[in-house]
Design an enzyme around this catalytic site. Structure first.
Site, PDB file in Angstrom:
ATOM      1  N   ARG A  18      16.689 -26.108  33.039  1.00  0.00           N
ATOM      2  CA  ARG A  18      17.239 -25.051  31.481  1.00  0.00           C
ATOM      3  C   ARG A  18      17.984 -24.242  32.769  1.00  0.00           C
ATOM      4  O   ARG A  18      17.825 -22.922  33.512  1.00  0.00           O
ATOM      5  CB  ARG A  18      15.565 -24.837  31.637  1.00  0.00           C
ATOM      6  CG  ARG A  18      15.689 -25.899  30.766  1.00  0.00           C
ATOM      7  CD  ARG A  18      14.123 -26.062  29.577  1.00  0.00           C
ATOM      8  NE  ARG A  18      13.485 -26.749  29.452  1.00  0.00           N
ATOM      9  CZ  ARG A  18      12.761 -26.611  28.367  1.00  0.00           C
ATOM     10  NH1 ARG A  18      12.560 -26.306  27.107  1.00  0.00           N
ATOM     11  NH2 ARG A  18      12.649 -28.274  27.996  1.00  0.00           N
ATOM     12  N   GLU A  28       2.189 -20.775  26.600  1.00  0.00           N
ATOM     13  CA  GLU A  28       2.715 -21.807  26.406  1.00  0.00           C
ATOM     14  C   GLU A  28       2.632 -23.067  27.427  1.00  0.00           C
ATOM     15  O   GLU A  28       3.436 -22.365  28.497  1.00  0.00           O
ATOM     16  CB  GLU A  28       3.884 -22.166  25.221  1.00  0.00           C
ATOM     17  CG  GLU A  28       4.006 -23.364  24.805  1.00  0.00           C
ATOM     18  CD  GLU A  28       5.518 -23.321  24.583  1.00  0.00           C
ATOM     19  OE1 GLU A  28       6.287 -22.164  24.448  1.00  0.00           O
ATOM     20  OE2 GLU A  28       6.620 -24.537  25.220  1.00  0.00           O
ATOM     21  N   ARG A  50       4.477 -24.791  35.308  1.00  0.00           N
ATOM     22  CA  ARG A  50       4.400 -23.588  34.874  1.00  0.00           C
ATOM     23  C   ARG A  50       2.529 -23.991  34.392  1.00  0.00           C
ATOM     24  O   ARG A  50       1.676 -23.182  34.923  1.00  0.00           O
ATOM     25  CB  ARG A  50       4.669 -23.608  33.414  1.00  0.00           C
ATOM     26  CG  ARG A  50       4.304 -22.806  32.680  1.00  0.00           C
ATOM     27  CD  ARG A  50       4.622 -22.687  30.868  1.00  0.00           C
ATOM     28  NE  ARG A  50       6.019 -22.460  31.713  1.00  0.00           N
ATOM     29  CZ  ARG A  50       7.122 -21.406  30.127  1.00  0.00           C
ATOM     30  NH1 ARG A  50       6.431 -22.223  28.939  1.00  0.00           N
ATOM     31  NH2 ARG A  50       8.122 -21.641  29.718  1.00  0.00           N
ATOM     32  N   SER A  95       4.003 -28.274  23.531  1.00  0.00           N
ATOM     33  CA  SER A  95       4.859 -27.937  22.246  1.00  0.00           C
ATOM     34  C   SER A  95       5.348 -29.325  21.677  1.00  0.00           C
ATOM     35  O   SER A  95       5.390 -30.291  22.099  1.00  0.00           O
ATOM     36  CB  SER A  95       6.556 -27.523  23.094  1.00  0.00           C
ATOM     37  OG  SER A  95       6.825 -27.030  21.369  1.00  0.00           O
ATOM     38  N   ARG A 115       8.601 -19.575  34.259  1.00  0.00           N
ATOM     39  CA  ARG A 115       9.545 -19.612  33.695  1.00  0.00           C
ATOM     40  C   ARG A 115      10.791 -20.046  34.885  1.00  0.00           C
ATOM     41  O   ARG A 115      11.343 -19.208  35.375  1.00  0.00           O
ATOM     42  CB  ARG A 115      10.474 -18.710  33.350  1.00  0.00           C
ATOM     43  CG  ARG A 115      11.587 -19.005  31.956  1.00  0.00           C
ATOM     44  CD  ARG A 115      11.379 -17.503  31.252  1.00  0.00           C
ATOM     45  NE  ARG A 115      11.036 -17.655  30.422  1.00  0.00           N
ATOM     46  CZ  ARG A 115      10.939 -18.199  29.395  1.00  0.00           C
ATOM     47  NH1 ARG A 115      11.579 -19.525  29.115  1.00  0.00           N
ATOM     48  NH2 ARG A 115       9.351 -17.574  28.414  1.00  0.00           N
TER      49      ARG A 115
HETATM   50  N1  LIG Z   1      12.059 -23.009  32.249  1.00  0.00           N
HETATM   51  C1  LIG Z   1      10.522 -23.115  32.452  1.00  0.00           C
HETATM   52  N2  LIG Z   1      10.264 -23.544  33.352  1.00  0.00           N
HETATM   53  C2  LIG Z   1       8.937 -24.131  33.336  1.00  0.00           C
HETATM   54  N3  LIG Z   1       8.539 -24.843  32.796  1.00  0.00           N
HETATM   55  C3  LIG Z   1       9.187 -24.819  31.623  1.00  0.00           C
HETATM   56  C4  LIG Z   1      10.492 -24.518  31.043  1.00  0.00           C
HETATM   57  N4  LIG Z   1      10.862 -24.777  30.000  1.00  0.00           N
HETATM   58  C5  LIG Z   1      10.125 -25.247  29.629  1.00  0.00           C
HETATM   59  N5  LIG Z   1       7.976 -25.705  30.043  1.00  0.00           N
HETATM   60  C6  LIG Z   1       7.515 -26.056  30.260  1.00  0.00           C
HETATM   61  O1  LIG Z   1       8.103 -27.454  29.429  1.00  0.00           O
HETATM   62  C7  LIG Z   1       7.063 -27.445  28.173  1.00  0.00           C
HETATM   63  C8  LIG Z   1       7.896 -28.087  27.338  1.00  0.00           C
HETATM   64  O2  LIG Z   1       9.051 -27.498  27.054  1.00  0.00           O
HETATM   65  S1  LIG Z   1       9.540 -27.188  25.225  1.00  0.00           S
HETATM   66  O3  LIG Z   1      11.125 -26.442  24.786  1.00  0.00           O
HETATM   67  O4  LIG Z   1       8.423 -26.297  24.695  1.00  0.00           O
HETATM   68  N6  LIG Z   1       9.674 -28.241  24.546  1.00  0.00           N
HETATM   69  C9  LIG Z   1      10.061 -29.664  24.874  1.00  0.00           C
HETATM   70  O5  LIG Z   1      10.623 -29.603  25.825  1.00  0.00           O
HETATM   71  C10 LIG Z   1       8.882 -30.571  23.946  1.00  0.00           C
HETATM   72  N7  LIG Z   1      10.342 -31.946  24.254  1.00  0.00           N
HETATM   73  C11 LIG Z   1       7.941 -31.538  23.888  1.00  0.00           C
HETATM   74  O6  LIG Z   1       7.864 -30.996  25.562  1.00  0.00           O
HETATM   75  C12 LIG Z   1       6.757 -25.903  27.632  1.00  0.00           C
HETATM   76  O7  LIG Z   1       5.896 -25.979  27.172  1.00  0.00           O
HETATM   77  C13 LIG Z   1       6.250 -25.712  29.274  1.00  0.00           C
HETATM   78  O8  LIG Z   1       5.365 -25.461  29.848  1.00  0.00           O
END
Ligand SMILES: Nc1ncnc2c1ncn2[C@@H]1O[C@H](COS(=O)(=O)NC(=O)[C@@H](N)CO)[C@@H](O)[C@H]1O
Length: 423
Positions: free
Chosen positions: A258, A347, A388, A350, A273
């Site tokens: 991401r 969080e 995370r 999700s 993050r």
């Molecule tokens: N940039 C990031 N860095 C670390 N962990 C992250 C990041 N973005 C999301 N996550 C982790 O990934 C989980 C799911 O990301 S989400 O966008 O919320 N949801 C999804 O991707 C859905 N597909 C369910 O997994 C988050 O709750 C968090 O624990």
């Protein structure tokens, strides 16, 4: 995506969904494009019908009638063809608006503008009381030589990290614990490439709005997906499944990438993050039935609760409000684990139900008992995402000497270790 017939017959409901989800979209403009397109297609069909009626007369026509018939049918054909360029432009403009048309949120979902309006529905676990000065996760990592940030930033840029020694083992132990649990629940474990085609990102709804969140490899025309939801959601694209094959349960394992565009300055320290992380994803494809979706939504949430409980982390569940749940969701819960150094819940999972909003984008369908072809429903939830979750894990389980107590359920995945770190 919504059914265009639904939008025509329920424009007020769709306009209200846009308002509830803070989506700027002119539904009247969408319907005007739809009307124009229907008009153009009808005109084209009428012209072609007239042309076919004329050409049908040619074989039986006399020698002197024939040239006129051929000329007239040619003229009709030209007129029909002249409609195509405008029809293609209108169709493309209509499709662009359909891609961003929101799913109707459940009437049970809290109405609100952003995550501050999410509603806490459950709390679990006792917040830790330390009889020593607790450290934050970065200090614990550095004290135990369990991660590097400075050096790896020179190699891999911002928001990068390198886990070391037992922390790599903890990460793998958590994934394996989650995978074992999901396999026992009948989920098919699938590891998927991070690469995904553009269609797959449209399929989940990450595109077009979230295009800036994805890394793109132009010479290969491939994207790095931010979640295995993207790849899994398109595994059965354009297929017509049998109802007896449903529900299909996937536990997807993949690296997630991401750009975190728009998060500048947020959570820049440590593991919360980052640009690349590992996740075990729960994904369900079920029949087109709100009750069935509701059942699986609860099951997916329970599974993530079990995992957080196995890790002995205090957590809460919030139901996401309409302004926070995102375009495609009917209903959404977040699991948030307690982070002592921040004195707040963050969080970690999700959990979303989307009904057929994604299935319409990927054309994933099934033939039901009455032989009718229907769109499936899809749902997804995090099973575990590292690094995370290492943040609450380290901080809640830290000991006075900086070592970490391993929760009982995780010990078998850590070769029976009860503690790791400083002794
Ligand atoms: N940039 C990031 N860095 C670390 N962990 C992250 C990041 N973005 C999301 N996550 C982790 O990934 C989980 C799911 O990301 S989400 O966008 O919320 N949801 C999804 O991707 C859905 N597909 C369910 O997994 C988050 O709750 C968090 O624990």
């Amino acid at each position: 995506m919504l059914d265009i017939k639904f939008i025509r017959e329920n424009s007020d409901i769709v306009k209200n969904a846009c308002k509830l989800k803070n989506i700027t979209l002119d539904i009247d403009q969408l319907l005007a494009l739809d009307k124009e397109l229907v008009g153009l297609k009808t005109e084209e069909q009428n012209l072609l019908a007239q042309k076919n009626a004329l050409t049908a007369k040619i074989p039986k026509a006399s020698a002197e009638e024939r040239p006129t018939l051929i000329a007239e049918s040619k003229a009709l054909d030209e007129k029909a063809k002249a409609i195509k360029p405008r029809a293609e432009i209108v169709e493309a403009e209509l499709q662009n608006l359909l891609w961003i048309t929101p799913q109707i949120p459940s009437p049970k979902a809290p109405v609100g503008k952003d995550d501050s309006d999410n509603v806490e529905i459950k709390k679990h676990g006792v917040l830790p009381k330390f009889d020593f000065k607790p450290l934050d996760h970065v200090a614990l990592l550095e004290k135990n030589n369990w991660a590097d940030f400075e050096r790896i930033a020179k190699v891999s840029g911002s928001r990068s990290y390198s886990l070391r020694n037992e922390m790599v083992l903890v990460e793998m132990a958590m994934h394996r614990m989650a995978m074992d649990k999901l396999m026992k629940k009948g989920f098919n474990l699938v590891s998927v490439p991070a690469f995904a085609r553009e269609e797959a990102l449209y399929g989940t709804g990450h595109f077009p709005a979230g295009r800036d969140q994805a890394y793109f490899i132009p010479e290969h025309n491939l994207y790095l997906a931010g979640t295995a939801e993207v790849q899994i959601n398109s595994l059965h694209a354009n297929e017509i499944l049998k109802e007896s094959e449903l529900p299909i349960l996937y536990a997807g394992y993949s690296p997630c990438f991401r750009s975190e565009a728009g998060s500048y300055g947020r959570d820049v320290r440590g593991l919360i993050r980052v640009h690349q992380f590992m996740k075990v994803e729960q994904f369900v494809i079920c029949k087109n039935d709100p009750g069935e979706s509701e059942k699986w939504h609860q099951k997916l949430l329970e599974t993530s609760e079990e995992i957080v409980q196995d890790l002995e982390l205090p957590y809460r569940i919030v139901e996401c409000c309409t302004g926070d749940m995102g375009t495609g969701k009917v209903r959404m819960y977040d699991v948030e684990a307690w982070v002592p150094s921040e004195e707040k819940y963050r969080e970690t999972h999700s959990c979303s139900a989307l009904h057929d909003w994604q299935a319409r984008r990927t054309q994933t369908r099934y033939r039901d008992g009455e032989n009718k072809v229907q769109f499936v429903h899809t749902l997804n939830n995090t099973a575990i995402a590292t690094p995370r979750i290492l943040v609450p894990f380290l901080e809640n389980h830290q000991q006075a000497d900086g070592s970490i107590k391993i929760p009982a359920k995780l010990q078998p995945y850590m070769d029976g270790r009860k503690f790791i770190g400083k002794k």
